[in-house]
Design an enzyme around this catalytic site. Structure first.
Site, PDB file in Angstrom:
ATOM      1  N   ALA A  15      -8.223  60.861 -32.958  1.00 32.34           N
ATOM      2  CA  ALA A  15      -7.792  62.134 -32.614  1.00 32.34           C
ATOM      3  C   ALA A  15      -8.103  62.983 -33.746  1.00 32.34           C
ATOM      4  CB  ALA A  15      -6.106  62.011 -32.545  1.00 32.34           C
ATOM      5  N   GLY A  16      -8.012  62.579 -34.944  1.00 34.85           N
ATOM      6  CA  GLY A  16      -8.233  63.672 -36.026  1.00 34.85           C
ATOM      7  C   GLY A  16      -9.946  63.920 -35.874  1.00 34.85           C
ATOM      8  N   PHE A 115      -6.949  46.614 -16.071  1.00 35.99           N
ATOM      9  CA  PHE A 115      -6.046  46.599 -17.362  1.00 35.99           C
ATOM     10  C   PHE A 115      -4.448  47.100 -16.681  1.00 35.99           C
ATOM     11  CE2 PHE A 115      -5.920  47.312 -21.845  1.00 35.99           C
ATOM     12  CZ  PHE A 115      -7.246  46.752 -22.185  1.00 35.99           C
ATOM     13  N   GLN A 235       6.923  51.055 -27.762  1.00 34.48           N
ATOM     14  CA  GLN A 235       6.426  50.056 -26.845  1.00 34.48           C
ATOM     15  C   GLN A 235       5.976  48.666 -27.711  1.00 34.48           C
ATOM     16  OE1 GLN A 235       2.043  50.331 -25.304  1.00 34.48           O
ATOM     17  NE2 GLN A 235       3.251  50.392 -23.660  1.00 34.48           N
ATOM     18  N   HIS A 237       3.972  45.473 -27.316  1.00 32.37           N
ATOM     19  CA  HIS A 237       2.681  44.780 -26.502  1.00 32.37           C
ATOM     20  C   HIS A 237       3.172  43.463 -26.397  1.00 32.37           C
ATOM     21  CE1 HIS A 237      -1.015  43.529 -25.265  1.00 32.37           C
ATOM     22  NE2 HIS A 237      -1.601  44.682 -25.152  1.00 32.37           N
ATOM     23  N   LEU A 247      -2.994  41.830 -32.374  1.00 32.40           N
ATOM     24  CA  LEU A 247      -2.892  42.040 -30.817  1.00 32.40           C
ATOM     25  C   LEU A 247      -4.114  41.067 -30.496  1.00 32.40           C
ATOM     26  CD1 LEU A 247      -1.735  43.949 -29.065  1.00 32.40           C
ATOM     27  CD2 LEU A 247      -3.852  44.991 -29.020  1.00 32.40           C
ATOM     28  N   GLU A 250      -5.059  43.389 -23.742  1.00 30.91           N
ATOM     29  CA  GLU A 250      -4.615  43.182 -22.263  1.00 30.91           C
ATOM     30  C   GLU A 250      -5.980  42.939 -21.479  1.00 30.91           C
ATOM     31  OE1 GLU A 250      -1.590  46.172 -21.244  1.00 30.91           O
ATOM     32  OE2 GLU A 250      -2.748  46.673 -19.780  1.00 30.91           O
ATOM     33  N   ARG A 281       3.526  47.230 -19.672  1.00 31.91           N
ATOM     34  CA  ARG A 281       3.914  46.304 -20.866  1.00 31.91           C
ATOM     35  C   ARG A 281       5.325  46.040 -20.866  1.00 31.91           C
ATOM     36  NH1 ARG A 281      -0.944  49.196 -24.568  1.00 31.91           N
ATOM     37  NH2 ARG A 281      -2.592  48.055 -23.680  1.00 31.91           N
ATOM     38  N   HIS A 347       3.808  48.011 -30.961  1.00 29.67           N
ATOM     39  CA  HIS A 347       2.404  48.386 -30.803  1.00 29.67           C
ATOM     40  C   HIS A 347       2.184  49.939 -30.807  1.00 29.67           C
ATOM     41  CE1 HIS A 347      -1.584  47.907 -29.297  1.00 29.67           C
ATOM     42  NE2 HIS A 347      -1.386  48.717 -28.229  1.00 29.67           N
ATOM     43  N   GLU A 378      -1.324  59.888 -31.428  1.00 34.87           N
ATOM     44  CA  GLU A 378      -0.396  59.185 -31.398  1.00 34.87           C
ATOM     45  C   GLU A 378       1.144  59.905 -31.909  1.00 34.87           C
ATOM     46  OE1 GLU A 378      -0.690  54.746 -32.120  1.00 34.87           O
ATOM     47  OE2 GLU A 378       1.570  54.622 -32.137  1.00 34.87           O
ATOM     48  N   ARG A 389       3.585  53.654 -22.079  1.00 38.48           N
ATOM     49  CA  ARG A 389       2.179  54.131 -21.809  1.00 38.48           C
ATOM     50  C   ARG A 389       1.597  53.004 -21.176  1.00 38.48           C
ATOM     51  NH1 ARG A 389      -2.370  52.885 -24.885  1.00 38.48           N
ATOM     52  NH2 ARG A 389      -1.540  51.836 -26.346  1.00 38.48           N
TER      53      ARG A 389
HETATM   54  C1  FAD Z   1      -4.803  46.499 -32.531  1.00 37.54           C
HETATM   55  C2  FAD Z   1      -4.715  47.753 -31.546  1.00 37.54           C
HETATM   56  C3  FAD Z   1      -5.323  47.821 -30.354  1.00 37.54           C
HETATM   57  C4  FAD Z   1      -5.309  48.987 -29.655  1.00 37.54           C
HETATM   58  N1  FAD Z   1      -6.241  49.041 -28.478  1.00 37.54           N
HETATM   59  C5  FAD Z   1      -6.179  50.062 -27.704  1.00 37.54           C
HETATM   60  C6  FAD Z   1      -7.093  50.074 -26.616  1.00 37.54           C
HETATM   61  O1  FAD Z   1      -7.761  49.301 -26.390  1.00 37.54           O
HETATM   62  N2  FAD Z   1      -6.844  51.129 -25.827  1.00 37.54           N
HETATM   63  C7  FAD Z   1      -6.234  52.297 -26.015  1.00 37.54           C
HETATM   64  O2  FAD Z   1      -6.247  53.267 -25.373  1.00 37.54           O
HETATM   65  N3  FAD Z   1      -5.531  51.995 -27.109  1.00 37.54           N
HETATM   66  C8  FAD Z   1      -5.272  51.209 -27.746  1.00 37.54           C
HETATM   67  N4  FAD Z   1      -4.612  51.079 -28.978  1.00 37.54           N
HETATM   68  C9  FAD Z   1      -3.872  52.419 -29.441  1.00 37.54           C
HETATM   69  C10 FAD Z   1      -4.756  53.318 -30.028  1.00 37.54           C
HETATM   70  O3  FAD Z   1      -5.598  52.672 -30.684  1.00 37.54           O
HETATM   71  C11 FAD Z   1      -3.884  54.167 -31.123  1.00 37.54           C
HETATM   72  O4  FAD Z   1      -2.636  54.675 -30.550  1.00 37.54           O
HETATM   73  C12 FAD Z   1      -4.703  55.368 -31.450  1.00 37.54           C
HETATM   74  O5  FAD Z   1      -5.965  54.837 -32.058  1.00 37.54           O
HETATM   75  C13 FAD Z   1      -4.181  56.293 -32.474  1.00 37.54           C
HETATM   76  O6  FAD Z   1      -4.939  57.186 -33.065  1.00 37.54           O
HETATM   77  P1  FAD Z   1      -4.670  58.351 -33.888  1.00 37.54           P
HETATM   78  O7  FAD Z   1      -6.008  59.152 -34.043  1.00 37.54           O
HETATM   79  O8  FAD Z   1      -3.697  59.067 -33.467  1.00 37.54           O
HETATM   80  O9  FAD Z   1      -4.296  57.701 -35.264  1.00 37.54           O
HETATM   81  P2  FAD Z   1      -4.980  56.673 -36.357  1.00 37.54           P
HETATM   82  O10 FAD Z   1      -6.151  56.055 -35.726  1.00 37.54           O
HETATM   83  O11 FAD Z   1      -3.662  55.762 -36.272  1.00 37.54           O
HETATM   84  O12 FAD Z   1      -5.094  57.460 -37.481  1.00 37.54           O
HETATM   85  C14 FAD Z   1      -4.151  57.978 -38.308  1.00 37.54           C
HETATM   86  C15 FAD Z   1      -4.756  58.713 -39.522  1.00 37.54           C
HETATM   87  O13 FAD Z   1      -3.863  59.229 -40.111  1.00 37.54           O
HETATM   88  C16 FAD Z   1      -3.893  59.327 -41.820  1.00 37.54           C
HETATM   89  N5  FAD Z   1      -2.645  59.372 -42.392  1.00 37.54           N
HETATM   90  C17 FAD Z   1      -1.324  59.127 -41.956  1.00 37.54           C
HETATM   91  N6  FAD Z   1      -0.435  59.362 -42.723  1.00 37.54           N
HETATM   92  C18 FAD Z   1      -1.104  60.219 -43.746  1.00 37.54           C
HETATM   93  C19 FAD Z   1      -0.773  61.019 -44.818  1.00 37.54           C
HETATM   94  N7  FAD Z   1       0.540  60.943 -45.212  1.00 37.54           N
HETATM   95  N8  FAD Z   1      -1.740  61.566 -45.532  1.00 37.54           N
HETATM   96  C20 FAD Z   1      -2.798  61.511 -45.169  1.00 37.54           C
HETATM   97  N9  FAD Z   1      -3.355  60.880 -44.290  1.00 37.54           N
HETATM   98  C21 FAD Z   1      -2.570  60.103 -43.414  1.00 37.54           C
HETATM   99  C22 FAD Z   1      -4.314  57.697 -41.749  1.00 37.54           C
HETATM  100  O14 FAD Z   1      -5.081  57.664 -43.006  1.00 37.54           O
HETATM  101  C23 FAD Z   1      -5.522  57.754 -40.738  1.00 37.54           C
HETATM  102  O15 FAD Z   1      -6.722  58.408 -40.940  1.00 37.54           O
HETATM  103  C24 FAD Z   1      -4.522  49.932 -29.947  1.00 37.54           C
HETATM  104  C25 FAD Z   1      -3.685  49.911 -31.031  1.00 37.54           C
HETATM  105  C26 FAD Z   1      -3.711  48.977 -31.777  1.00 37.54           C
HETATM  106  C27 FAD Z   1      -2.976  48.839 -33.011  1.00 37.54           C
END
Ligand code: FAD
Length: 574
Positions: A15-16, A115, A235, A237, A247, A250, A281, A347, A378, A389
């Site tokens: 996302a970031g 899925f 959620q 899983h 994990l 799925e 889920r 999850h 997220e 979800r």
């Molecule tokens: C094992 C696993 C498998 C998954 N598989 C799937 C899949 O196949 N398909 C699907 O759609 N979804 C999947 N998901 C869900 C999905 O991957 C996550 O919801 C998603 O990647 C979250 O992305 P994000 O960019 O929001 O945050 P993240 O990738 O969690 O990144 C968070 C960022 O915030 C930073 N951060 C947090 N707090 C601070 C702070 N205080 N100061 C500075 N930095 C901070 C961290 O360092 C990190 O860089 C899976 C999740 C898991 C755990």
């Protein structure tokens, strides 16, 4: 040190990075992350990313939207869900053009697999909608985006822990934190801040999430009087490796794996006769725990089996190499020969910081925008996932809304001047860090963390009830009080992880309180929020979003309506 940018993104997951890359087309952007960016939890995403490309069989965005709304138990905002489903195919093509090496089918097109909850023709049968890169989809997307961000000149600040949002007359003007390597304060002064801090699985004992998923963004929001939306929907899983929570995607069931109870029965046939092991889920997690509760766990224990033997050795190696490796490494068994013990694992957070479809943060039930702050991924709640979800819908949410947020935050930055920054920005951090390092309290971080994880697992997970939630709320508040008396054994300023864990614990407790508080108010069962004392969905009273705020007297809730455009609520049958 004070750094100046147009846009600062806190969080370097998908996302970031997607937001940063898009905004960097038009302005100066930095990404700040408490772990090295390429270790954000997004790299762990395994199974895939959803889009109705229709490369394998007929598919339409309307079917994707319908499945997402139904999967959400009708709590998702349908205007946002329509954007998600409509823009998903082009988002995949954009990723492909950037260089994401998607797995391909015999015709050379991006291959797609089944899925949970994704169907054709409004629920008729499972549909192949998940695009993927083997079972390392997140890693492949992250690596590509990271390369692109570096090429575009996005500055990366790794291992900087953000502690506070900064405001100048109600306009967000930056964030303040410290460098984990040295404890030096780091202030980022910007026209706009984007929160992309991910989830908070670590508040539970068993989770699929990485160590960094501690809900810092949720706590930052609450501290700044920003509400959190729909936090009661957590959620689980269905298939975490038993005892560890790691994990098993799925995708394993999408490729033909089935769940079996202690009697060897394919029990999902009873709970979801149509979609069976590919039901959403929330339904499968409850089914597994019901089987266990009624004595049909494997050998009477608290797990069931995921049987992958039908998939065969060759296909497992080709389509699911990473999870086969995990199973061999952590359990010492070969999934092509032996069924795998699994149980539900925490999850994903459906709720989060309320936003509109351009990523702007909304601070009340009437949709008032808080200028200068955005949220995505997220940690945000644009509300496309509602109460539950569907698999593969998180990654596509990150990309679709990452792109929209990036465009909008850049527009905001171009139109605005840099607001002034509070003079005490650095000292806020120094005081906070020093007060923790100096505190000689007798409470220890791991003890409090374990107590919180046990409490949340026992009283606020897949099944809940009012009495348990009431007790949990009291106990969480006691833990928060004890947390004020934490003492650190390590007083060093060099890579002091005990300090970081103490700060994370405070954030997790705040988040846990918001979850329990929201869950206690919602007297119905919907999606992942199942109240055994209110087992039915109650659309008359509860077809609405929860907002939870930090007020001077403690947390309080408000409610806001759901956007229903195409699909009126109906009973969920799978
Ligand atoms: C094992 C696993 C498998 C998954 N598989 C799937 C899949 O196949 N398909 C699907 O759609 N979804 C999947 N998901 C869900 C999905 O991957 C996550 O919801 C998603 O990647 C979250 O992305 P994000 O960019 O929001 O945050 P993240 O990738 O969690 O990144 C968070 C960022 O915030 C930073 N951060 C947090 N707090 C601070 C702070 N205080 N100061 C500075 N930095 C901070 C961290 O360092 C990190 O860089 C899976 C999740 C898991 C755990």
């Amino acid at each position: 040190m004070i750094h100046e940018y147009d846009v600062v993104v806190v969080g370097g997951g998908i996302a970031g990075l997607y937001t940063a890359l898009t905004a960097a087309e038009q302005c100066r952007v930095a990404v700040v992350s408490k772990v090295h960016v390429t270790r954000s939890h997004s790299v762990a995403a395994q199974g895939g990313i959803a889009a109705s490309l229709g490369n394998e069989e007929e598919d339409h965005w309307e079917w994707h939207m319908y499945d997402t709304v139904k999967g959400s138990d009708y709590l998702a905002d349908q205007d946002a869900t329509e954007i998600l489903a409509k823009e998903a195919p082009n988002a995949i093509i954009a990723l492909e053009h950037m260089g994401v090496p998607f797995t391909r089918n015999a015709q050379g097109k991006i291959e797609q697999r089944r899925f949970g909850g994704h169907t054709r023709n409004y629920g008729e049968a499972p549909a192949k909608r998940a695009c993927y890169v083997s079972d390392r989809t997140g890693r492949a997307i992250m690596d590509t985006l990271y390369d692109r961000c570096i090429a575009k000149g996005v500055d990366m600040y790794n291992e900087v822990f953000i502690l506070k949002l900064l405001f100048s007359s109600n306009h967000c003007c930056g964030v303040a934190g410290y460098d984990i390597a040295t404890c030096e304060p780091q202030v980022f002064h910007a026209k706009a801040i984007v929160l992309a801090t991910g989830g908070c699985g670590k508040i539970y004992k068993t989770t699929s999430n990485g160590y960094a998923s501690t809900g810092d963004g949720f706590a930052l929001a609450l501290d700044s009087l920003i509400p959190l939306e729909d936090m009661e929907f957590v959620q689980f899983h269905p298939t975490g490796i038993y005892g560890l929570g790691i994990l098993i995607s799925e995708a394993a069931r999408g490729e033909g794996g089935v769940l079996r109870n202690g009697l060897g029965e394919r029990f999902m046939e009873r709970y979801a006769p149509n979609l069976k092991d590919l039901a959403p889920r929330d339904i499968i997690s409850r089914a597994i725990l019901t089987e266990i509760k009624e004595g049909r766990g494997v050998e009477g224990k608290d797990y069931v089996h995921l049987d992958l033997r039908e998939i065969g050795k060759e296909r497992l190696a080709q389509k699911l190499p990473e999870i086969s490796f995990f199973i061999k490494t952590y359990l010492g068994i070969d999934p092509s020969e032996t069924p795998v013990p699994v149980a539900p694992t925490c999850h994903y957070m459906m709720g989060g910081i309320p936003t509109d479809t351009e990523g702007r943060v909304l601070i009340d039930e009437t949709g008032t925008v808080l200028p200068g702050v955005f949220a995505v991924g997220e940690c945000a709640c644009v509300s496309v996932h509602g109460a539950n979800r569907l698999g593969c819908n998180s990654l596509i949410d990150l990309v679709v809304f990452g792109c929209r947020t990036g465009i909008n935050v850049a527009k905001h930055a171009k139109e605005k001047d840099l607001p002034p920054i509070p003079q005490q920005a650095e000292s806020i951090v120094v005081d906070k860090v020093n007060s923790l390092l100096d505190c000689s309290g007798n409470e220890r971080v791991p003890v409090l963390r374990e107590a919180m994880q046990r409490l949340m697992t026992e009283k606020c997970s897949v099944f809940r009830n009012g009495d348990d939630l009431g007790q949990a709320l009291e106990e969480i508040r006691q833990l928060e009080k004890r947390c004020l008396n934490v003492g650190l054994a390590n007083k060093s300023k060099i890579f002091n992880y005990e300090l970081e864990e103490a700060l994370e614990l405070g954030n997790m407790l705040k988040t846990a309180e918001a979850i329990v508080f929201s869950a206690l108010q919602r007297n119905e069962s919907r999606g992942a929020h199942y109240r055994s004392d209110y087992p039915e969905r109650n659309d008359e009273e509860w077809l609405k979003h929860t907002l939870v705020y930090m007020a001077p007297q403690g947390l309080k809730t408000a409610y806001k309506p759901i956007a229903i455009t195409r699909f009126p609520p109906e009973k969920r049958r799978y």
